[in-house]
Design a protein around this motif. Structure first.
Motif, PDB file in Angstrom:
ATOM      1  N   ILE A 141       0.839  -1.200   0.000  1.00 42.85           N
ATOM      2  CA  ILE A 141       0.000   0.000   0.000  1.00 42.85           C
ATOM      3  C   ILE A 141       0.876   1.254   0.000  1.00 42.85           C
ATOM      4  CG2 ILE A 141      -1.630   1.362   1.376  1.00 42.85           C
ATOM      5  CD1 ILE A 141      -2.824  -1.355   2.290  1.00 42.85           C
ATOM      6  N   ALA A 142       1.902   1.254   0.851  1.00 46.68           N
ATOM      7  CA  ALA A 142       2.792   2.419   0.945  1.00 46.68           C
ATOM      8  C   ALA A 142       3.531   2.689  -0.359  1.00 46.68           C
ATOM      9  CB  ALA A 142       3.790   2.212   2.077  1.00 46.68           C
ATOM     10  N   GLU A 143       3.906   1.608  -1.057  1.00 45.75           N
ATOM     11  CA  GLU A 143       4.691   1.758  -2.287  1.00 45.75           C
ATOM     12  C   GLU A 143       3.835   1.974  -3.532  1.00 45.75           C
ATOM     13  OE1 GLU A 143       7.056  -1.764  -2.385  1.00 45.75           O
ATOM     14  OE2 GLU A 143       8.465  -1.049  -0.843  1.00 45.75           O
ATOM     15  N   HIS A 144       2.525   1.735  -3.423  1.00 50.23           N
ATOM     16  CA  HIS A 144       1.632   1.879  -4.572  1.00 50.23           C
ATOM     17  C   HIS A 144       0.423   2.727  -4.208  1.00 50.23           C
ATOM     18  CE1 HIS A 144       3.964  -1.815  -5.217  1.00 50.23           C
ATOM     19  NE2 HIS A 144       3.843  -1.582  -6.500  1.00 50.23           N
ATOM     20  N   VAL A 145       0.667   3.756  -3.405  1.00 53.29           N
ATOM     21  CA  VAL A 145      -0.418   4.537  -2.814  1.00 53.29           C
ATOM     22  C   VAL A 145      -1.331   5.196  -3.847  1.00 53.29           C
ATOM     23  CG1 VAL A 145       0.942   6.664  -2.586  1.00 53.29           C
ATOM     24  CG2 VAL A 145      -0.922   6.196  -0.974  1.00 53.29           C
ATOM     25  N   GLY A 146      -0.799   5.489  -5.032  1.00 56.01           N
ATOM     26  CA  GLY A 146      -1.606   6.146  -6.055  1.00 56.01           C
ATOM     27  C   GLY A 146      -2.215   5.199  -7.069  1.00 56.01           C
ATOM     28  N   GLU A 147      -2.022   3.896  -6.857  1.00 55.86           N
ATOM     29  CA  GLU A 147      -2.481   2.897  -7.826  1.00 55.86           C
ATOM     30  C   GLU A 147      -3.718   2.156  -7.324  1.00 55.86           C
ATOM     31  OE1 GLU A 147       0.838   0.398  -8.888  1.00 55.86           O
ATOM     32  OE2 GLU A 147       2.221   2.090  -8.844  1.00 55.86           O
ATOM     33  N   ASP A 148      -4.174   1.198  -8.098  1.00 49.75           N
ATOM     34  CA  ASP A 148      -5.337   0.394  -7.728  1.00 49.75           C
ATOM     35  C   ASP A 148      -4.997  -0.457  -6.506  1.00 49.75           C
ATOM     36  OD1 ASP A 148      -7.587  -1.145  -7.559  1.00 49.75           O
ATOM     37  OD2 ASP A 148      -7.305  -2.189  -9.463  1.00 49.75           O
ATOM     38  N   LEU A 149      -5.741  -0.252  -5.428  1.00 50.04           N
ATOM     39  CA  LEU A 149      -5.522  -1.012  -4.197  1.00 50.04           C
ATOM     40  C   LEU A 149      -6.779  -1.816  -3.854  1.00 50.04           C
ATOM     41  CD1 LEU A 149      -3.623   1.704  -2.103  1.00 50.04           C
ATOM     42  CD2 LEU A 149      -2.654  -0.317  -3.210  1.00 50.04           C
ATOM     43  N   SER A 150      -7.299  -2.504  -4.855  1.00 48.76           N
ATOM     44  CA  SER A 150      -8.509  -3.299  -4.678  1.00 48.76           C
ATOM     45  C   SER A 150      -8.219  -4.518  -3.804  1.00 48.76           C
ATOM     46  CB  SER A 150      -9.047  -3.760  -6.029  1.00 48.76           C
ATOM     47  OG  SER A 150      -8.135  -4.651  -6.644  1.00 48.76           O
ATOM     48  N   LEU A 151      -9.282  -5.102  -3.274  1.00 49.05           N
ATOM     49  CA  LEU A 151      -9.145  -6.311  -2.465  1.00 49.05           C
ATOM     50  C   LEU A 151      -8.523  -7.450  -3.257  1.00 49.05           C
ATOM     51  CD1 LEU A 151     -12.413  -6.498  -0.337  1.00 49.05           C
ATOM     52  CD2 LEU A 151     -10.079  -6.309   0.523  1.00 49.05           C
ATOM     53  N   GLU A 152      -8.859  -7.514  -4.558  1.00 48.46           N
ATOM     54  CA  GLU A 152      -8.322  -8.580  -5.402  1.00 48.46           C
ATOM     55  C   GLU A 152      -6.804  -8.499  -5.479  1.00 48.46           C
ATOM     56  OE1 GLU A 152     -10.944  -6.717  -6.182  1.00 48.46           O
ATOM     57  OE2 GLU A 152     -12.495  -8.280  -6.028  1.00 48.46           O
ATOM     58  N   ILE A 153      -6.289  -7.288  -5.685  1.00 48.22           N
ATOM     59  CA  ILE A 153      -4.841  -7.099  -5.809  1.00 48.22           C
ATOM     60  C   ILE A 153      -4.151  -7.343  -4.466  1.00 48.22           C
ATOM     61  CG2 ILE A 153      -3.053  -5.338  -6.149  1.00 48.22           C
ATOM     62  CD1 ILE A 153      -4.791  -4.216  -8.407  1.00 48.22           C
ATOM     63  N   LEU A 154      -4.701  -6.773  -3.397  1.00 43.07           N
ATOM     64  CA  LEU A 154      -4.086  -6.955  -2.079  1.00 43.07           C
ATOM     65  C   LEU A 154      -4.190  -8.400  -1.618  1.00 43.07           C
ATOM     66  CD1 LEU A 154      -5.252  -3.681  -0.299  1.00 43.07           C
ATOM     67  CD2 LEU A 154      -3.036  -4.171  -1.340  1.00 43.07           C
ATOM     68  N   GLY A 155      -5.245  -9.089  -2.031  1.00 42.01           N
ATOM     69  CA  GLY A 155      -5.371 -10.503  -1.706  1.00 42.01           C
ATOM     70  C   GLY A 155      -4.253 -11.319  -2.322  1.00 42.01           C
ATOM     71  N   GLU A 156      -3.874 -10.965  -3.546  1.00 43.00           N
ATOM     72  CA  GLU A 156      -2.756 -11.652  -4.200  1.00 43.00           C
ATOM     73  C   GLU A 156      -1.450 -11.388  -3.451  1.00 43.00           C
ATOM     74  OE1 GLU A 156      -2.560 -10.607  -8.288  1.00 43.00           O
ATOM     75  OE2 GLU A 156      -4.564 -11.356  -8.758  1.00 43.00           O
ATOM     76  N   VAL A 157      -1.291 -10.154  -2.987  1.00 44.27           N
ATOM     77  CA  VAL A 157      -0.085  -9.796  -2.238  1.00 44.27           C
ATOM     78  C   VAL A 157       0.030 -10.619  -0.953  1.00 44.27           C
ATOM     79  CG1 VAL A 157       1.052  -7.940  -0.937  1.00 44.27           C
ATOM     80  CG2 VAL A 157       0.006  -7.453  -3.165  1.00 44.27           C
ATOM     81  N   ALA A 158      -1.107 -10.777  -0.264  1.00 42.56           N
ATOM     82  CA  ALA A 158      -1.112 -11.483   1.018  1.00 42.56           C
ATOM     83  C   ALA A 158      -1.306 -12.987   0.878  1.00 42.56           C
ATOM     84  CB  ALA A 158      -2.216 -10.923   1.908  1.00 42.56           C
ATOM     85  N   HIS A 159      -1.570 -13.438  -0.360  1.00 45.82           N
ATOM     86  CA  HIS A 159      -1.871 -14.850  -0.613  1.00 45.82           C
ATOM     87  C   HIS A 159      -3.114 -15.289   0.160  1.00 45.82           C
ATOM     88  CE1 HIS A 159       1.925 -15.067  -2.690  1.00 45.82           C
ATOM     89  NE2 HIS A 159       2.551 -14.654  -1.608  1.00 45.82           N
TER      90      HIS A 159
END
Length: 236
Positions: A141-159
């Motif tokens: 989130i901190a490194e992509h603060v201006g980008e799409d931070l949808s649950l789908e994307i963050l879910g992939e990050v957190a597995h």
């Protein structure tokens, strides 16, 4: 994930298809079948994670479908739909591991509750959301603060499944994920306002906002002043 909606009345499958936002529950593909025979073929071909089916249908019933899933040992979860007069018939499906049972007419609120129960079943064997998972999400989130931070994307990050991420993030941190994202965006905006000569609209866009009135409103809710007022009082 895939969900299969089955009823011999096509209007019912269309109703179920539009009843909820399936993607918000992690279902990228919504399949429909007007009858049990077609549904059985789709189960074999697609192996959906969730089956929503009327229990009484000609030739191949919903009970036949859950029995088939049980015999094949598929991990498919099932929501059974039936009329009041079919309760005894529906009870037979319980031996095949039916996850949820709903009586028609199907109301949106009741259906959403059943879906949430299904999602809990999907993840009841998950380990507790680990600290490194939280750290990974926060770092992204901190490194992509201006980008799409949808649950789908963050879910992939957190597995983690998107439907599970928001719930577990709050349980582990005590804060809603959406509120956390907003705080990070506002903190970054404040940092840029006090430490750079960028125009306010440039800062707004860099943290993912497009409408200045909305950005100013959210910023003032956090800091008590508008972005321009904040800059005047915080410049070094």
């Amino acid at each position: 994930m895939k969900v299969l909606l089955v009823d011999d009345e096509s209007y019912m499958t269309e109703y179920l298809k539009k009843l909820v936002d399936w993607k918000s529950y992690g279902f990228e593909e919504v399949l429909t079948a007007s009858g049990g025979s077609i549904a059985r073929d789709l189960i074999e071909q697609k192996k959906p994670e969730l089956l929503v089916t009327d229990i009484r249908m000609p030739r191949v019933s919903g009970l036949d479908l859950v029995k088939y899933i049980d015999e094949k040992n598929y991990p498919t979860k099932t929501i059974i739909l039936s009329g009041y007069s079919e309760f005894e018939y529906a009870q037979q499906a319980l031996r095949y591991g039916v996850t949820e049972y709903l009586v028609k007419p199907i109301l949106k609120k009741d259906f959403q509750i059943s879906l949430e129960h299904v999602m809990e079943k999907f993840f009841e064997k998950e380990e507790s959301f680990p600290d490194d998972g939280i750290s990974a999400v926060k770092k992204y989130i901190a490194e992509h603060v201006g980008e799409d931070l949808s649950l789908e994307i963050l879910g992939e990050v957190a597995h983690l499944h998107p439907a599970y991420l928001s719930k577990t993030f709050k349980e582990e941190t005590g804060k809603n994920l959406s509120a956390y994202i907003t705080d990070v965006k506002m903190e970054k905006a404040a940092e840029l306002l006090s430490g750079t000569d960028q125009w306010v609209h440039e800062i707004m866009e860099s943290v993912g906002y497009q409408k200045s009135q909305y950005f100013s409103k959210i910023f003032k809710e956090k800091y008590g002043v508008t972005p321009n007022e904040y800059r005047r009082t915080h410049r070094g």
